[in-house]
Scaffold this motif. Structure first.
Motif, mmCIF file in Angstrom:
data_model
loop_
_atom_site.group_PDB
_atom_site.id
_atom_site.type_symbol
_atom_site.label_atom_id
_atom_site.label_comp_id
_atom_site.label_asym_id
_atom_site.label_seq_id
_atom_site.Cartn_x
_atom_site.Cartn_y
_atom_site.Cartn_z
ATOM 1 N N GLY A 106 -3.779 -13.780 -0.846
ATOM 2 C CA GLY A 106 -3.041 -13.099 -1.904
ATOM 3 C C GLY A 106 -3.881 -12.944 -3.158
ATOM 4 O O GLY A 106 -3.870 -11.883 -3.803
ATOM 5 N N ALA A 107 -4.634 -13.996 -3.499
ATOM 6 C CA ALA A 107 -5.506 -13.914 -4.667
ATOM 7 C C ALA A 107 -6.636 -12.910 -4.456
ATOM 8 O O ALA A 107 -6.991 -12.150 -5.369
ATOM 9 N N TYR A 140 -7.546 -5.286 -5.952
ATOM 10 C CA TYR A 140 -6.788 -4.218 -6.606
ATOM 11 C C TYR A 140 -7.091 -4.166 -8.110
ATOM 12 O O TYR A 140 -7.256 -3.077 -8.693
ATOM 13 N N ALA A 141 -7.148 -5.334 -8.742
ATOM 14 C CA ALA A 141 -7.407 -5.372 -10.187
ATOM 15 C C ALA A 141 -8.796 -4.830 -10.517
ATOM 16 O O ALA A 141 -8.977 -4.112 -11.512
ATOM 17 N N ALA A 142 -9.788 -5.138 -9.650
ATOM 18 C CA ALA A 142 -11.138 -4.639 -9.897
ATOM 19 C C ALA A 142 -11.205 -3.123 -9.773
ATOM 20 O O ALA A 142 -11.869 -2.444 -10.568
ATOM 21 N N VAL A 163 -16.031 3.019 -10.237
ATOM 22 C CA VAL A 163 -15.715 3.201 -8.815
ATOM 23 C C VAL A 163 -15.843 4.656 -8.408
ATOM 24 O O VAL A 163 -16.445 4.989 -7.374
ATOM 25 N N MET A 164 -15.302 5.566 -9.215
ATOM 26 C CA MET A 164 -15.375 6.989 -8.895
ATOM 27 C C MET A 164 -16.810 7.502 -8.929
ATOM 28 O O MET A 164 -17.207 8.376 -8.147
ATOM 29 N N THR A 165 -17.622 6.945 -9.826
ATOM 30 C CA THR A 165 -19.013 7.388 -9.929
ATOM 31 C C THR A 165 -19.794 7.084 -8.660
ATOM 32 O O THR A 165 -20.504 7.944 -8.109
ATOM 33 N N PHE A 183 -11.452 -1.335 4.440
ATOM 34 C CA PHE A 183 -11.410 -2.423 5.421
ATOM 35 C C PHE A 183 -11.135 -3.757 4.749
ATOM 36 O O PHE A 183 -10.401 -4.600 5.297
ATOM 37 N N ALA A 184 -11.715 -3.993 3.581
ATOM 38 C CA ALA A 184 -11.482 -5.249 2.873
ATOM 39 C C ALA A 184 -10.028 -5.395 2.445
ATOM 40 O O ALA A 184 -9.413 -6.451 2.605
ATOM 41 N N VAL A 185 -9.459 -4.297 1.908
ATOM 42 C CA VAL A 185 -8.046 -4.334 1.502
ATOM 43 C C VAL A 185 -7.155 -4.578 2.715
ATOM 44 O O VAL A 185 -6.196 -5.364 2.660
ATOM 45 N N SER A 186 -7.455 -3.895 3.824
ATOM 46 C CA SER A 186 -6.652 -4.072 5.029
ATOM 47 C C SER A 186 -6.729 -5.497 5.550
ATOM 48 O O SER A 186 -5.713 -6.089 5.935
#
Length: 274
Positions: free
Chosen positions: A182-183, A189-191, A199-201, A218-221
């Motif tokens: 969870g952390a 998400y916060a990053a 991130v967009m760059t 993949f990391a989020v999943s």
């Protein structure tokens, strides 16, 4: 004649194994044995008139041998002192052993040794499948119902089929995994939201940088999936193991005697000639 009579005299039988003292073997792979395992072993040994054989098994003897071995030995001595006080209070004989190797090999070897082991009680962190692999006697994991500090000792039996009973170690492990993943999910998400421009760059550069959005997905999943699984497991909710596929019922064969020929259509037809 006397020699012949003496030759037929039976020798003195060896003492039977049943007259040897019986033991409850309490096994742990940790330096400190769990409190509820010590309580259960002492209380059952008192009721049955058994002795206790406490076995501390170091399953990683070659890993960080110096410091880890000293810490393991110090924790084992402290745990032995606690169990000795409980056994002395209940008038139960107690022996301690320090072993190393695989759980199943050690349990099997000790059960087939000189001591008469009636059954084995395993501590948290030991898989039941590994402990019973070579054991010739029953092996039981000790769990608690969380009523009070150490709770009531329970055994998973066939009479409680369908009733959820999670061990203390399993529930703590699920809670720890839930907090950890969870952390990690929240941090990811916060990053992403905190550094949107960066991130967009990099995500839109293309080329080698095209790996970044795929890796992020993949990391989020992975983090979110483990968090969700651990969360529901900590609450005691498990997915059904039954397969959703229904058996296919074969269609009934139609015999020739039951098939009726179609009735001819004798209705008049209207024809137009152009």
């Amino acid at each position: 004649m006397q020699n012949q009579t003496a030759a037929h005299c039976p020798s003195r039988p060896e003492p039977a194994r049943e007259h040897e003292p019986a033991y409850i073997m309490a096994v742990t792979r940790n330096g400190h044995m769990s409190e509820h395992v010590m309580e259960y072993a002492a209380s059952v040994a008192q009721r049955l008139g058994y002795a206790i054989l406490a076995v501390h098994i170091d399953t990683l003897p070659l890993f960080n041998r110096g410091q880890r071995s000293r810490l393991f030995a110090a924790a084992m001595q402290e745990s032995a002192a606690q169990l000795a006080a409980k056994a002395r209070h209940r008038g139960v004989a107690l022996e301690h052993l320090a072993e190393f190797g695989k759980i199943g090999d050690v349990v099997g070897r000790l059960c087939r040794g000189k001591k008469r082991i009636e059954f084995v009680v395993i501590d948290k962190g030991i898989r039941l499948e590994e402990a019973v692999r070579l054991a010739p006697v029953p092996v039981f994991p000790v769990t608690t119902d969380q009523q009070g500090l150490f709770g009531k000792t329970l055994f998973p039996t066939t009479t409680t089929k369908g009733v959820f009973a999670m061990s203390t170690s399993s529930k703590q492990r699920y809670v720890q995994r839930c907090v950890l993943f969870g952390a990690l999910t929240a941090a990811l998400y916060a990053a992403v939201f905190a550094y949107q421009d960066l991130v967009m760059t990099y995500f839109s550069k293309g080329g080698v940088y095209a790996v970044l959005p795929v890796a992020t997905v993949f990391a989020v999943s992975y983090f979110h999936g483990n968090f969700t699984s651990s969360f529901w497991s900590a609450l005691g909710i498990e997915a059904s193991r039954k397969s959703g596929a229904q058996p296919v019922v074969p269609a009934k064969q139609v015999t020739g005697s039951t098939v009726k020929a179609p009735r001819p259509d004798t209705r008049p037809r209207l024809r137009l000639n152009a």
